[in-house]
Design a protein around this motif. Structure first.
Motif, mmCIF file in Angstrom:
data_model
loop_
_atom_site.group_PDB
_atom_site.id
_atom_site.type_symbol
_atom_site.label_atom_id
_atom_site.label_comp_id
_atom_site.label_asym_id
_atom_site.label_seq_id
_atom_site.Cartn_x
_atom_site.Cartn_y
_atom_site.Cartn_z
ATOM 1 N N ARG A 197 7.357 -11.073 -7.479
ATOM 2 C CA ARG A 197 6.233 -10.829 -7.693
ATOM 3 C C ARG A 197 5.304 -11.817 -7.135
ATOM 4 O O ARG A 197 5.834 -13.118 -7.545
ATOM 5 C CB ARG A 197 5.699 -10.469 -9.002
ATOM 6 C CG ARG A 197 4.140 -10.008 -9.208
ATOM 7 C CD ARG A 197 3.745 -9.324 -10.630
ATOM 8 N NE ARG A 197 3.787 -10.334 -11.558
ATOM 9 C CZ ARG A 197 2.776 -10.581 -12.310
ATOM 10 N NH1 ARG A 197 1.866 -9.695 -12.512
ATOM 11 N NH2 ARG A 197 2.776 -11.519 -13.444
ATOM 12 N N LEU A 198 4.387 -11.739 -6.327
ATOM 13 C CA LEU A 198 3.673 -12.755 -5.738
ATOM 14 C C LEU A 198 2.434 -12.568 -5.986
ATOM 15 O O LEU A 198 1.663 -11.551 -5.869
ATOM 16 C CB LEU A 198 3.801 -12.840 -4.025
ATOM 17 C CG LEU A 198 3.145 -13.755 -3.248
ATOM 18 C CD1 LEU A 198 3.523 -15.086 -3.612
ATOM 19 C CD2 LEU A 198 3.554 -13.544 -1.791
ATOM 20 N N ARG B 237 -5.281 -5.971 2.840
ATOM 21 C CA ARG B 237 -4.878 -5.421 4.033
ATOM 22 C C ARG B 237 -2.939 -5.565 4.015
ATOM 23 O O ARG B 237 -2.509 -4.850 4.654
ATOM 24 C CB ARG B 237 -5.290 -5.793 5.253
ATOM 25 C CG ARG B 237 -6.672 -5.294 5.748
ATOM 26 C CD ARG B 237 -7.080 -5.853 7.109
ATOM 27 N NE ARG B 237 -6.790 -7.183 7.542
ATOM 28 C CZ ARG B 237 -8.024 -8.148 7.275
ATOM 29 N NH1 ARG B 237 -9.095 -7.656 6.871
ATOM 30 N NH2 ARG B 237 -7.568 -9.375 7.534
ATOM 31 N N HIS B 238 -2.571 -6.571 3.356
ATOM 32 C CA HIS B 238 -1.268 -6.889 3.319
ATOM 33 C C HIS B 238 -0.671 -6.369 2.011
ATOM 34 O O HIS B 238 0.577 -7.072 1.777
ATOM 35 C CB HIS B 238 -0.992 -8.305 3.590
ATOM 36 C CG HIS B 238 -1.327 -8.985 4.925
ATOM 37 N ND1 HIS B 238 -2.633 -9.227 5.259
ATOM 38 C CD2 HIS B 238 -0.408 -9.051 6.008
ATOM 39 C CE1 HIS B 238 -2.542 -9.540 6.725
ATOM 40 N NE2 HIS B 238 -1.058 -9.194 6.975
ATOM 41 N N GLY B 239 -1.283 -5.420 1.113
ATOM 42 C CA GLY B 239 -0.606 -4.778 0.187
ATOM 43 C C GLY B 239 -0.894 -5.502 -1.136
ATOM 44 O O GLY B 239 -0.563 -4.797 -2.208
ATOM 45 N N PHE B 240 -1.807 -6.560 -1.214
ATOM 46 C CA PHE B 240 -2.013 -6.833 -2.626
ATOM 47 C C PHE B 240 -3.017 -6.211 -3.392
ATOM 48 O O PHE B 240 -4.002 -5.498 -2.740
ATOM 49 C CB PHE B 240 -2.572 -8.462 -2.459
ATOM 50 C CG PHE B 240 -1.707 -9.478 -2.170
ATOM 51 C CD1 PHE B 240 -1.093 -10.162 -3.243
ATOM 52 C CD2 PHE B 240 -1.170 -9.641 -1.032
ATOM 53 C CE1 PHE B 240 -0.281 -11.182 -2.749
ATOM 54 C CE2 PHE B 240 -0.323 -10.681 -0.601
ATOM 55 C CZ PHE B 240 0.176 -11.436 -1.380
ATOM 56 N N THR B 241 -3.056 -5.886 -4.559
ATOM 57 C CA THR B 241 -3.855 -5.111 -5.391
ATOM 58 C C THR B 241 -4.153 -5.972 -6.615
ATOM 59 O O THR B 241 -3.625 -6.924 -7.018
ATOM 60 C CB THR B 241 -3.323 -3.890 -5.955
ATOM 61 O OG1 THR B 241 -1.805 -4.130 -6.651
ATOM 62 C CG2 THR B 241 -2.854 -2.885 -4.857
ATOM 63 N N GLU B 242 -5.350 -5.742 -7.196
ATOM 64 C CA GLU B 242 -5.705 -6.504 -8.353
ATOM 65 C C GLU B 242 -4.875 -6.299 -9.441
ATOM 66 O O GLU B 242 -4.295 -5.118 -9.612
ATOM 67 C CB GLU B 242 -7.350 -6.090 -8.743
ATOM 68 C CG GLU B 242 -8.204 -6.573 -7.787
ATOM 69 C CD GLU B 242 -9.636 -6.274 -8.072
ATOM 70 O OE1 GLU B 242 -10.012 -6.586 -9.190
ATOM 71 O OE2 GLU B 242 -10.776 -6.049 -7.089
ATOM 72 N N CYS B 243 -4.932 -7.310 -10.212
ATOM 73 C CA CYS B 243 -4.035 -7.357 -11.478
ATOM 74 C C CYS B 243 -4.647 -8.386 -12.585
ATOM 75 O O CYS B 243 -5.811 -8.825 -12.380
ATOM 76 C CB CYS B 243 -2.634 -7.924 -11.151
ATOM 77 S SG CYS B 243 -2.588 -9.549 -10.535
ATOM 78 N N GLY B 244 -4.282 -8.283 -13.650
ATOM 79 C CA GLY B 244 -4.745 -9.224 -14.733
ATOM 80 C C GLY B 244 -4.250 -10.629 -14.552
ATOM 81 O O GLY B 244 -3.562 -10.821 -13.446
ATOM 82 N N MET C 25 -4.556 -11.108 -8.110
ATOM 83 C CA MET C 25 -3.918 -9.810 -7.095
ATOM 84 C C MET C 25 -2.527 -10.484 -7.132
ATOM 85 O O MET C 25 -1.960 -11.425 -7.354
ATOM 86 C CB MET C 25 -4.512 -10.052 -5.767
ATOM 87 C CG MET C 25 -5.993 -9.867 -5.596
ATOM 88 S SD MET C 25 -6.614 -10.045 -3.839
ATOM 89 C CE MET C 25 -6.382 -8.302 -3.411
ATOM 90 N N GLU C 26 -1.760 -9.008 -6.826
ATOM 91 C CA GLU C 26 -0.364 -9.363 -6.925
ATOM 92 C C GLU C 26 0.249 -8.293 -5.752
ATOM 93 O O GLU C 26 -0.430 -7.536 -5.325
ATOM 94 C CB GLU C 26 0.220 -8.699 -8.213
ATOM 95 C CG GLU C 26 0.120 -7.431 -8.500
ATOM 96 C CD GLU C 26 0.733 -7.077 -9.862
ATOM 97 O OE1 GLU C 26 1.349 -7.987 -10.360
ATOM 98 O OE2 GLU C 26 0.420 -6.089 -10.276
ATOM 99 N N LEU C 27 1.349 -8.695 -5.354
ATOM 100 C CA LEU C 27 2.205 -7.972 -4.460
ATOM 101 C C LEU C 27 3.390 -7.951 -5.184
ATOM 102 O O LEU C 27 4.365 -8.985 -5.304
ATOM 103 C CB LEU C 27 2.317 -8.606 -2.989
ATOM 104 C CG LEU C 27 3.019 -7.877 -1.927
ATOM 105 C CD1 LEU C 27 2.476 -6.549 -1.478
ATOM 106 C CD2 LEU C 27 3.297 -9.020 -0.878
ATOM 107 N N PRO C 28 3.950 -6.801 -5.473
ATOM 108 C CA PRO C 28 5.480 -6.570 -5.662
ATOM 109 C C PRO C 28 6.581 -6.890 -4.664
ATOM 110 O O PRO C 28 6.413 -6.326 -3.547
ATOM 111 C CB PRO C 28 5.448 -5.279 -6.255
ATOM 112 C CG PRO C 28 4.044 -4.702 -6.524
ATOM 113 C CD PRO C 28 3.389 -5.432 -5.609
ATOM 114 N N LEU C 29 7.596 -7.752 -4.722
ATOM 115 C CA LEU C 29 8.418 -7.876 -3.739
ATOM 116 C C LEU C 29 9.654 -7.177 -3.757
ATOM 117 O O LEU C 29 10.599 -7.098 -3.006
ATOM 118 C CB LEU C 29 8.523 -9.411 -3.561
ATOM 119 C CG LEU C 29 7.352 -10.369 -3.347
ATOM 120 C CD1 LEU C 29 7.786 -11.966 -3.362
ATOM 121 C CD2 LEU C 29 6.841 -10.000 -1.864
#
Length: 152
Positions: A107-108, A127-134, A148-152
């Motif tokens: 996770r990034l 635009r690069h796939g990041f979504t809001e998170c806690g 924000m996070e991006l699952p890798l």
């Protein structure tokens, strides 16, 4: 041709860019909500720091901070005023994401501001796939922060 390479945050032109970054962060957010790092903190062994350059001219910076448990964090994404609108932030973000994947992170994450000043950054990440998170790592809920996070 724009090249992204590891660099020294204390290098004079980089130091200046990071100082401008910190000044902007303190001008747009309350001090307790500023999570940007200075050049000394970006030299820590848990952080990989890159710059984007063209013909030796500094265009931008970005960093990847290692956290435990398969988590990495984007730090110090910044583009020089003269390079804005040239895709430097996209190139840096793609470089950081690829590096995090190659290292095996799961996770990034990142923290950015809620103010309008940060809207272009939030759009870039979305635009690069990041979504809001806690909040992650040592962060806590803060009305001035978007996580924000991006699952890798």
């Amino acid at each position: 041709m724009i090249r992204i390479e590891t660099d020294d945050p204390a290098r004079p032109d980089v130091h200046q860019l990071l100082s401008e970054h910190l000044a902007d962060m303190f001008a747009t957010s309350p001090a307790e909500s500023v999570h940007a790092l200075d050049h000394a903190a970006l030299s820590h062994e848990s952080i990989t720091f890159w710059t984007a350059r063209e013909d030796g001219q500094l265009l931008g910076s970005g960093a990847l901070k290692d956290h435990d448990g398969g988590l990495a964090e984007i730090k110090s994404m910044r583009t020089t005023a003269s390079a804005r609108g040239r895709g430097v932030a996209t190139l840096m973000l793609e470089h950081i994401v690829a590096d995090a994947r190659n290292r095996g992170y799961q996770r990034l994450c990142l923290e950015t501001g809620t103010e309008d000043y940060f809207a272009p950054a939030r759009r870039l990440y979305q635009r690069h796939g990041f979504t809001e998170c806690g909040p992650f790592a040592e962060y806590t809920l803060d009305p001035n922060s978007v996580f924000m996070e991006l699952p890798l």
